[in-house]
Scaffold this active site. Structure first.
Site, PDB file in Angstrom:
ATOM      1  N   GLU A  90       0.820  -1.200   0.000  1.00 32.91           N
ATOM      2  CA  GLU A  90       0.000   0.000   0.000  1.00 32.91           C
ATOM      3  C   GLU A  90       0.864   1.265   0.000  1.00 32.91           C
ATOM      4  O   GLU A  90       1.944   1.291   0.582  1.00 32.91           O
ATOM      5  CB  GLU A  90      -0.933  -0.014   1.213  1.00 32.91           C
ATOM      6  CG  GLU A  90      -1.886  -1.191   1.114  1.00 32.91           C
ATOM      7  CD  GLU A  90      -2.887  -1.281   2.245  1.00 32.91           C
ATOM      8  OE1 GLU A  90      -3.964  -1.852   2.005  1.00 32.91           O
ATOM      9  OE2 GLU A  90      -2.617  -0.795   3.352  1.00 32.91           O
ATOM     10  N   CYS A 103       3.510   8.345   1.358  1.00 32.11           N
ATOM     11  CA  CYS A 103       3.997   7.334   2.305  1.00 32.11           C
ATOM     12  C   CYS A 103       4.186   6.028   1.525  1.00 32.11           C
ATOM     13  O   CYS A 103       3.234   5.480   0.982  1.00 32.11           O
ATOM     14  CB  CYS A 103       2.952   7.194   3.413  1.00 32.11           C
ATOM     15  SG  CYS A 103       3.379   5.936   4.632  1.00 32.11           S
ATOM     16  N   CYS A 110       6.410  -7.478   7.016  1.00 32.02           N
ATOM     17  CA  CYS A 110       7.570  -6.990   7.775  1.00 32.02           C
ATOM     18  C   CYS A 110       7.974  -8.055   8.775  1.00 32.02           C
ATOM     19  O   CYS A 110       7.122  -8.691   9.398  1.00 32.02           O
ATOM     20  CB  CYS A 110       7.228  -5.697   8.511  1.00 32.02           C
ATOM     21  SG  CYS A 110       8.646  -5.010   9.403  1.00 32.02           S
ATOM     22  N   CYS A 114       6.275  -5.816  15.245  1.00 31.55           N
ATOM     23  CA  CYS A 114       5.886  -4.970  16.376  1.00 31.55           C
ATOM     24  C   CYS A 114       4.452  -5.311  16.799  1.00 31.55           C
ATOM     25  O   CYS A 114       3.593  -5.553  15.953  1.00 31.55           O
ATOM     26  CB  CYS A 114       5.993  -3.496  15.997  1.00 31.55           C
ATOM     27  SG  CYS A 114       7.668  -3.021  15.543  1.00 31.55           S
ATOM     28  N   CYS A 117       1.352  -3.254  15.202  1.00 29.57           N
ATOM     29  CA  CYS A 117       1.382  -2.900  13.779  1.00 29.57           C
ATOM     30  C   CYS A 117       0.730  -3.985  12.923  1.00 29.57           C
ATOM     31  O   CYS A 117       1.095  -5.161  13.016  1.00 29.57           O
ATOM     32  CB  CYS A 117       2.836  -2.692  13.349  1.00 29.57           C
ATOM     33  SG  CYS A 117       3.020  -2.431  11.577  1.00 29.57           S
ATOM     34  N   GLY A 166       6.629  -2.331   5.934  1.00 27.22           N
ATOM     35  CA  GLY A 166       7.996  -2.842   5.891  1.00 27.22           C
ATOM     36  C   GLY A 166       8.991  -1.992   6.654  1.00 27.22           C
ATOM     37  O   GLY A 166       8.723  -0.851   7.029  1.00 27.22           O
ATOM     38  N   CYS A 347      -1.380   5.294   9.960  1.00 27.06           N
ATOM     39  CA  CYS A 347      -0.162   4.582  10.374  1.00 27.06           C
ATOM     40  C   CYS A 347      -0.507   3.225  10.958  1.00 27.06           C
ATOM     41  O   CYS A 347      -1.369   3.122  11.825  1.00 27.06           O
ATOM     42  CB  CYS A 347       0.571   5.334  11.473  1.00 27.06           C
ATOM     43  SG  CYS A 347       0.974   7.000  11.074  1.00 27.06           S
TER      44      CYS A 347
HETATM   45  N1  SAH Z   1       9.077   0.016   9.780  1.00 25.73           N
HETATM   46  C1  SAH Z   1       9.282   1.395   9.939  1.00 25.73           C
HETATM   47  C2  SAH Z   1       8.419   2.242   9.042  1.00 25.73           C
HETATM   48  C3  SAH Z   1       6.994   1.821   8.867  1.00 25.73           C
HETATM   49  S1  SAH Z   1       5.916   2.008  10.228  1.00 25.73           S
HETATM   50  C4  SAH Z   1       9.120   1.805  11.388  1.00 25.73           C
HETATM   51  O1  SAH Z   1       8.645   1.002  12.175  1.00 25.73           O
HETATM   52  O2  SAH Z   1       9.494   2.918  11.707  1.00 25.73           O
HETATM   53  C5  SAH Z   1       5.661   3.768  10.309  1.00 25.73           C
HETATM   54  C6  SAH Z   1       5.262   4.267  11.686  1.00 25.73           C
HETATM   55  O3  SAH Z   1       3.935   3.843  12.029  1.00 25.73           O
HETATM   56  C7  SAH Z   1       6.163   3.745  12.776  1.00 25.73           C
HETATM   57  O4  SAH Z   1       6.519   4.733  13.686  1.00 25.73           O
HETATM   58  C8  SAH Z   1       5.273   2.716  13.414  1.00 25.73           C
HETATM   59  O5  SAH Z   1       5.683   2.438  14.712  1.00 25.73           O
HETATM   60  C9  SAH Z   1       3.929   3.363  13.361  1.00 25.73           C
HETATM   61  N2  SAH Z   1       2.834   2.423  13.579  1.00 25.73           N
HETATM   62  C10 SAH Z   1       2.813   1.105  13.316  1.00 25.73           C
HETATM   63  N3  SAH Z   1       1.634   0.575  13.659  1.00 25.73           N
HETATM   64  C11 SAH Z   1       0.875   1.571  14.160  1.00 25.73           C
HETATM   65  C12 SAH Z   1      -0.461   1.655  14.644  1.00 25.73           C
HETATM   66  N4  SAH Z   1      -1.252   0.595  14.657  1.00 25.73           N
HETATM   67  N5  SAH Z   1      -0.907   2.849  15.052  1.00 25.73           N
HETATM   68  C13 SAH Z   1      -0.113   3.943  14.983  1.00 25.73           C
HETATM   69  N6  SAH Z   1       1.141   3.936  14.518  1.00 25.73           N
HETATM   70  C14 SAH Z   1       1.637   2.764  14.115  1.00 25.73           C
HETATM   71 FE1  SF4 Z   2       7.364  -2.636  13.262  1.00 25.36          FE
HETATM   72 FE2  SF4 Z   2       7.555  -0.813  11.303  1.00 25.36          FE
HETATM   73 FE3  SF4 Z   2       7.635  -3.440  10.741  1.00 25.36          FE
HETATM   74 FE4  SF4 Z   2       5.350  -2.367  11.549  1.00 25.36          FE
HETATM   75  S1  SF4 Z   2       6.432  -1.900   9.660  1.00 25.36           S
HETATM   76  S2  SF4 Z   2       6.259  -4.317  12.254  1.00 25.36           S
HETATM   77  S3  SF4 Z   2       6.065  -0.805  12.990  1.00 25.36           S
HETATM   78  S4  SF4 Z   2       9.113  -2.283  11.930  1.00 25.36           S
END
Ligand code: SAH
Ligand code: SF4
Length: 396
Positions: A90, A103, A110, A114, A117, A166, A347
């Site tokens: 996306e 974005c 990924c 986390c 996420c 990712g 996000c």
């Molecule tokens: N992988 C990278 C970039 C993609 S995620 C990273 O983790 O930084 C982009 C941002 O969205 C990151 O700060 C991530 O922690 C945040 N994010 C992920 N899941 C989220 C959620 N469910 N609600 C709000 N922010 C989220």
């Molecule tokens: Fe974590 Fe970023 Fe990967 Fe989501 S996209 S699992 S926030 S590292």
């Protein structure tokens, strides 16, 4: 057949040489592709005929198939691109009065996983190629220029954030040429300040990026201590907070801005207490440690729920109280506005159409790719009042 979106200008130069053509022709070719959005080699009339003929048999300029497009009430657009074998990624366009931000995704799924996420929950499928990363920008820029009726030279996209699906620093080899294409004056000409790589903290690659292509850096911190961060961002077990902050400090020596953005996703009852705000403040100020503090801005992101996360968004009062602690401590702190959540474009809500590989792996069943049926893809929904115009062009 090679896709020419795969190459930065130096890479195209190499290709020209391999074909027995002059290196400098690459610049002309690059401009046709990334400044004019041309996909048809035959239309590049001022390009040496010999080069066009050689390329015709071996190269294409190929966009990613759009599986669906959705437009949110606030004008945010989300494209779902089919990257084959059942994977989709996306890309989200976020229009604002003074800028247009894209974005971009770097991987299908990924591996960092986390807790909060949606992309992490689906598991890792594969790295995107440079062409697949750049194709997201190429499509969005030229599609928006057409729709907005922009004059030649006017840009729809003024900022890029690598914050889609990712972990960009776990796909460094493909990321680097893609960044160079974005920054190239013969390409998209974005300044280093307007291209942001967001990372969950791949420390060695933060150091590589500093040396190779220091764009703006955002680091997803989410917790003030290792015990909690180990749970929320499993990569922390490999690269704990002290190492991560040290990498951030060393990045600053070459960064285009004099601060690092720290992202902090606000999870109700998990990481949002006033005590945790105090601990975060002490951490970034370096209180009580030999290390100096970190010049940073903190961006609080209200958690965007998705099914199966089992987590809740912090209430606004709690976010405000958390921000106040940081602000009173002298740290610039903002709360991210949620955009496009009515189309799951906010996000952490990006999940593409791939199945949950994590759970499949747990069950020990081989993942069966899900086919994207292009004919039954969601239709374009237009709930907004048409596309807003992003006209800001200054390179601040
Ligand atoms: N992988 C990278 C970039 C993609 S995620 C990273 O983790 O930084 C982009 C941002 O969205 C990151 O700060 C991530 O922690 C945040 N994010 C992920 N899941 C989220 C959620 N469910 N609600 C709000 N922010 C989220
Ligand atoms: Fe974590 Fe970023 Fe990967 Fe989501 S996209 S699992 S926030 S590292």
């Amino acid at each position: 057949m090679v896709n020419l979106l795969q190459f930065d200008r130096a890479g195209l130069g190499d290709l020209c040489e391999q074909l027995g053509e002059k290196r400098f022709r690459a610049t002309q070719l690059f401009r046709w592709i990334h400044q004019r959005g041309e996909h048809d080699l035959a239309a590049m009339t001022d390009l040496a005929k010999s080069l066009r003929d050689k390329l015709a048999g071996s190269a294409v300029i190929e966009a990613l198939p759009v599986a669906s497009e959705q437009v949110a009430a606030d004008g945010t657009i989300k494209w779902l691109f089919d990257v084959g074998a059942g994977d989709a990624v996306e890309t989200v366009f976020i229009p604002e009065a003074d800028r247009g931000t894209l974005c971009i995704s770097s991987q299908a799924g990924c591996a960092v996983n986390c807790r909060f996420c949606a992309t992490g929950h689906q598991g890792f499928s594969r790295n995107l190629s440079t062409a697949e990363i750049v194709a997201q920008l190429w499509h969005a820029e030229f599609e928006l220029r057409r729709r907005l009726g922009l004059a030649p030279g006017e840009r729809a996209i003024t900022n890029v954030v690598m914050m889609g699906m990712g972990e960009p620093l776990q796909n460094y080899a493909a990321l680097l040429p893609a960044l160079r294409i974005m920054l190239d004056d013969h390409g998209y000409g974005l300044s280093r300040r307007r291209v942001t790589v967001s990372t969950s903290g791949v420390v060695p690659m933060i150091e590589r990026l500093r040396d190779d292509c220091p764009v703006a850096l955002a680091v997803s911190l989410h917790a003030p201590d290792d015990a909690l961060r180990d749970e929320l961002v499993p990569l922390n077990r490999k690269y704990p907070i002290a190492e991560l902050l040290a990498a951030c400090r060393s990045y600053l020596a070459r960064a285009p801005r004099d601060f690092i953005t720290l992202e902090y996703c606000m999870l109700d009852g998990v990481n949002d207490s006033p005590e945790q705000a105090g601990a975060l403040l002490a951490l970034v100020r370096g209180d009580g440690t030999a290390a100096s503090g970190l010049a940073c801005k903190i961006n609080l992101i209200p958690f965007n729920p998705f099914p199966a996360s089992g987590l809740r968004r912090s209430p606004p009062e709690r976010v405000a109280a958390f921000a106040a602690v940081l602000q009173q401590g002298g740290i610039v702190t903002t709360v991210r506005k949620t955009r496009g959540d009515d189309i799951a474009a906010a996000c952490g809500q990006l999940a593409g159409e791939v199945q949950d590989r994590t759970r499949v792996a747990e069950r020990g069943v081989r993942a069966v790719p899900v086919r994207i049926e292009r004919n039954v893809a969601k239709p374009v929904t237009r709930r907004g009042a048409g596309l807003p115009v992003a006209r800001e062009r200054s390179a601040s």
